[in-house]
Design an enzyme around this catalytic site. Structure first.
Site, PDB file in Angstrom:
ATOM      1  N   LYS A   1      86.111  30.419  23.615  1.00  0.00           N
ATOM      2  CA  LYS A   1      86.385  30.980  24.801  1.00  0.00           C
ATOM      3  C   LYS A   1      85.285  30.985  25.194  1.00  0.00           C
ATOM      4  CE  LYS A   1      90.412  34.183  23.449  1.00  0.00           C
ATOM      5  NZ  LYS A   1      91.230  33.417  23.878  1.00  0.00           N
TER       6      LYS A   1
ATOM      7  N   GLU B   1      90.182  26.554  -0.784  1.00  0.00           N
ATOM      8  CA  GLU B   1      90.476  27.616  -1.234  1.00  0.00           C
ATOM      9  C   GLU B   1      89.319  28.643  -1.893  1.00  0.00           C
ATOM     10  OE1 GLU B   1      94.682  27.726  -2.541  1.00  0.00           O
ATOM     11  OE2 GLU B   1      95.516  26.811  -0.171  1.00  0.00           O
TER      12      GLU B   1
ATOM     13  N   ARG C   1      88.342  26.130  18.794  1.00  0.00           N
ATOM     14  CA  ARG C   1      89.448  26.851  18.337  1.00  0.00           C
ATOM     15  C   ARG C   1      89.800  27.369  17.599  1.00  0.00           C
ATOM     16  NH1 ARG C   1      93.871  27.397  21.983  1.00  0.00           N
ATOM     17  NH2 ARG C   1      92.794  26.909  23.470  1.00  0.00           N
TER      18      ARG C   1
ATOM     19  N   THR D   1      87.497  35.367  18.206  1.00  0.00           N
ATOM     20  CA  THR D   1      87.565  33.773  18.874  1.00  0.00           C
ATOM     21  C   THR D   1      86.404  33.041  19.121  1.00  0.00           C
ATOM     22  OG1 THR D   1      87.963  33.802  21.370  1.00  0.00           O
ATOM     23  CG2 THR D   1      90.242  34.162  20.038  1.00  0.00           C
TER      24      THR D   1
ATOM     25  N   ASP E   1      88.152  43.747  19.171  1.00  0.00           N
ATOM     26  CA  ASP E   1      88.120  41.994  19.263  1.00  0.00           C
ATOM     27  C   ASP E   1      87.630  41.946  20.207  1.00  0.00           C
ATOM     28  OD1 ASP E   1      89.395  39.961  19.635  1.00  0.00           O
ATOM     29  OD2 ASP E   1      91.722  41.209  19.860  1.00  0.00           O
TER      30      ASP E   1
ATOM     31  N   TYR F   1      90.293  20.233   0.801  1.00  0.00           N
ATOM     32  CA  TYR F   1      90.689  21.244   0.698  1.00  0.00           C
ATOM     33  C   TYR F   1      89.711  22.254  -0.412  1.00  0.00           C
ATOM     34  CZ  TYR F   1      95.758  22.499   1.324  1.00  0.00           C
ATOM     35  OH  TYR F   1      96.794  22.964   2.374  1.00  0.00           O
TER      36      TYR F   1
HETATM   37  C1  LIG Z   1      91.872  39.797  22.807  1.00  0.00           C
HETATM   38  C2  LIG Z   1      92.513  38.680  22.164  1.00  0.00           C
HETATM   39  N1  LIG Z   1      92.356  38.984  20.672  1.00  0.00           N
HETATM   40  C3  LIG Z   1      93.459  37.350  20.307  1.00  0.00           C
HETATM   41  C4  LIG Z   1      93.876  37.000  20.933  1.00  0.00           C
HETATM   42  C5  LIG Z   1      94.443  35.030  20.363  1.00  0.00           C
HETATM   43  O1  LIG Z   1      93.810  34.271  20.193  1.00  0.00           O
HETATM   44  P1  LIG Z   1      93.950  33.054  19.675  1.00  0.00           P
HETATM   45  O2  LIG Z   1      95.103  31.981  20.787  1.00  0.00           O
HETATM   46  O3  LIG Z   1      92.978  32.038  18.812  1.00  0.00           O
HETATM   47  O4  LIG Z   1      95.143  33.360  18.375  1.00  0.00           O
HETATM   48  C6  LIG Z   1      93.198  36.515  22.059  1.00  0.00           C
HETATM   49  C7  LIG Z   1      93.700  34.987  23.128  1.00  0.00           C
HETATM   50  O5  LIG Z   1      93.598  35.327  24.187  1.00  0.00           O
HETATM   51  C8  LIG Z   1      92.883  37.865  22.911  1.00  0.00           C
HETATM   52  O6  LIG Z   1      92.235  37.329  24.278  1.00  0.00           O
END
Ligand SMILES: Cc1ncc(COP(=O)(O)O)c(C=O)c1O
Length: 434
Positions: free
Chosen positions: A228, A55, A234, A225, A199, A53
Site C-alpha cells: 500500500k 521452507e 503484494r 502489508t 496492524d 522452495y
Molecule cells: C489494516 C489492514 N490489515 C490487513 C489487510 C489485509 O491485507 P491483504 O489484502 O494483503 O491480505 C488490509 C487490506 O486491506 C488492511 O487494510
C-alpha cells in the site's frame, strides 16, 4: 504492441495484461490501498526466484540450493529492520491477512478475547469480524469512534478494555483518517494485561518516513502489508520493536523454557500458517525496502499527505462531509448522506468517469456493507505518478461534477475524457508490464 515471450506463447493472457496496464495508465486510481510498484520491484517478482522452495529461514532451510535466496531474505530483513528501527522481522507472510493469522496463532488460543477496532468504524476484517477466522475463532469485542468527532477517545477505549479484559488489543485500520496514540494504547494494554498488536498495513510508508506516530516502541507486535503506502510487492510482514525485558517471553509447553517473541512468531508463520515462502516476492520486498530507504521516499510520502489534505479541503469547501472533518494521512472518508447518494452509486458513476474509488461504510452507517453511505479515497497511487495539490484539487472538482449529476451519462463521459487527458500528463508505464 511489444513482443515478449508471453505475447508469443499466450497472446490471450498477454492481451489482458496489456489491457490492464492501459486501464491503470488512463484511470485516476484513488483506491487507498493501492499503489504503483516500480519496474525494479516488478522485475524481481517476475524472476527465477519463483521456482525456489525455501521452507525455513536463512541458514536453517528444509531444502538444498538456498545459498542465494538466503542472502536475498537476509537483505530484505536487514533493510526492513533499518527502515522501521525494529529489532526483529519476518518477511515471509504472503499477505497482510496471513501476517495477522500468524499473530493470532502465536498469542491467542481459540475462544480467547480480542478487543479490536470496529470494521464499520474503519477497522479491518482480520480484527475480529464474525465472517473472518479472527472473529470465528475468538471472542471479539470492539471499540469505535465517537459520533460527534469521528475520532477515537482513549478514555472510552480504556473503560472498554477494563470491562472486556482482552488477551490482545489490536490497533490499525483500513479507513481511519487520524493518527493513533500508541503510548496511550500501551498504557491500557499494560493496565489490563493484554498484548498490544498494531496492524500498520495502510500507513506503513508514512510511518517509515516518520510522518506519523511510531508504533514500533509501543506495540508488542506489528504487522503490515508491503504493497500500500509502502509501494512494494503484494505481501505481508511482521515486526517486533523491543523486547528488552523479555516481558514478551512465552513458556514452551513441554520444556518450560521461556521463548522470545521471535521464535514464537517465526514458527507461527512457518510451519504454523504457511508452507514455502515466495522467494521472488521476498526479493521484490528487498528492492522496495531499498527504495524506501532513499531520501526521495520521504519526499513522496510528504506529498501523499499534502495531496490528501488539499483534496479534503476542496471537498469541504464544496459542502461534503468528511468523517473526522479531514485527514492526517493518505486517505479521505466521505459521508455522502447529505448528498442523497449511497457509496454504491457513487462508486459506479465515478467508475464511468474513469475515477476508481471504493464504496465504504462510514461510522454509524445506516446502509448495508454492500450499499454503504460513503466512499474512501486515497492519494498514494496518483502521487506516485507525480500529481500534486493542483491536480488533486482538480480531481475533487471532477468528482463533484459527477456526483452532482448522478443520472447524466454525458457528464460522466465528459469527465472520463478530462481524466484521460490529466493521466496522459503523468505517464505511468510505457508498455504492457511483463
Ligand atoms: C489494516 C489492514 N490489515 C490487513 C489487510 C489485509 O491485507 P491483504 O489484502 O494483503 O491480505 C488490509 C487490506 O486491506 C488492511 O487494510
Amino acid at each position: 504492441m511489444i513482443n515478449t515471450r508471453l505475447n508469443e506463447q499466450d497472446p490471450e493472457v498477454f492481451r489482458l495484461v496489456e489491457k490492464e496496464t492501459e486501464r491503470q495508465n488512463q484511470n485516476a486510481e484513488m483506491i487507498a490501498s493501492e499503489n504503483f510498484a516500480s519496474r525494479a520491484v516488478m522485475e524481481a517478482m517476475g524472476s527465477s526466484l519463483t521456482n525456489k522452495y525455501a521452507e525455513g529461514l536463512p541458514g536453517k532451510r528444509y531444502y538444498g540450493g538456498c545459498k542465494f535466496v538466503d542472502v536475498v531474505e537476509d537483505l530484505a530483513r536487514d533493510r526492513a529492520k533499518s527502515l522501521f528501527g525494529a529489532e526483529w522481522v519476518n518477511v515471509q507472510p504472503h499477505s497482510g491477512a496471513q501476517a495477522n493469522a500468524a499473530v493470532y496463532l502465536a498469542f491467542m488460543k481459540p475462544g480467547e478475547k480480542l478487543l479490536g477496532f470496529d470494521l464499520s468504524h474503519g477497522g479491518h476484517l482480520t480484527h475480529g469480524s464474525p465472517v473472518n477466522f479472527s472473529g470465528i475463532m475468538h471472542e471479539a469485542h470492539f471499540y469505535g469512534v465517537e459520533k460527534e468527532t469521528g475520532r477515537l477517545d482513549m478514555n472510552r477505549i480504556r473503560d472498554k478494555a477494563k470491562q472486556v479484559k482482552p488477551k490482545m488489543i489490536s490497533i490499525g485500520a483500513s479507513a481511519y483518517t487520524r493518527d493513533f496514540d500508541y503510548e496511550a494504547f500501551r498504557d491500557i494494554a499494560d493496565e489490563t494485561g493484554a498484548f498490544l498488536w498494531m496492524d500498520m498495513a495502510h500507513t506503513a510508508g508514512l510511518i517509515a518516513a516518520r510522518l506519523l506516530n511510531d508504533p514500533i516502541p509501543w506495540a508488542h507486535v506489528i504487522t503490515t502489508t508491503t504493497h500500500k503506502t509502502l509501494r512494494g510487492p503484494r505481501g505481508g510482514m511482521i515486526l517486533v520493536g523491543r523486547d528488552k525485558e523479555n516481558t514478551l517471553g512465552v513458556v514452551a509447553p513441554k520444556s518450560g523454557r521461556v521463548k522470545n517473541w521471535s521464535e514464537v512468531l517465526d514458527s507461527a508463520v512457518f510451519p504454523g500458517t504457511q508452507g514455502g515462502p515466495l522467494m521472488h516476492v521476498i526479493a521484490a520486498k528487498a528492492v522496495a525496502f531499498g527504495e524506501a530507504l532513499q531520501p526521495d521516499f520521504k519526499t513522496y510520502q510528504k506529498q501523499v499527505i499534502r495531496n490528501a489534505k488539499a483534496m479534503g479541503a476542496a471537498f469541504v469547501e464544496m459542502g461534503y462531509n468528511l468523517v473526522s472533518g479531514g485527514t492526517d494521512n493518505h486517505l479521505l472518508l466521505i459521508d455522502l448522506r447529505n448528498k442523497n447518494l449511497t457509496g454504491k452509486t457513487a462508486e459506479q458513476i465515478l467508475g464511468r468517469a474513469e475515477i476508481t474509488v471504493n464504496k465504504n461504510m462510514v461510522p454509524f452507517d445506516t446502509e448495508s456493507p454492500f450499499v454503504t453511505s460513503g466512499i474512501r479515497l486515497g492519494t498514494p497511487a496518483l502521487t506516485t505518478r507525480g500529481m500534486k495539490e493542483p491536480e488533486f484539487e482538480y480531481l475533487a472538482k471532477l468528482i463533484n461534477k459527477v456526483l452532482s449529476a448522478p443520472e447524466d451519462d454525458t457528464i460522466h463521459l465528459g469527465v472520463a475524457q478530462e481524466v484521460k487527458e490529466l493521466c496522459e500528463r503523468f505517464p505511468l508505464y510505457d508498455a504492457a508490464v511483463v
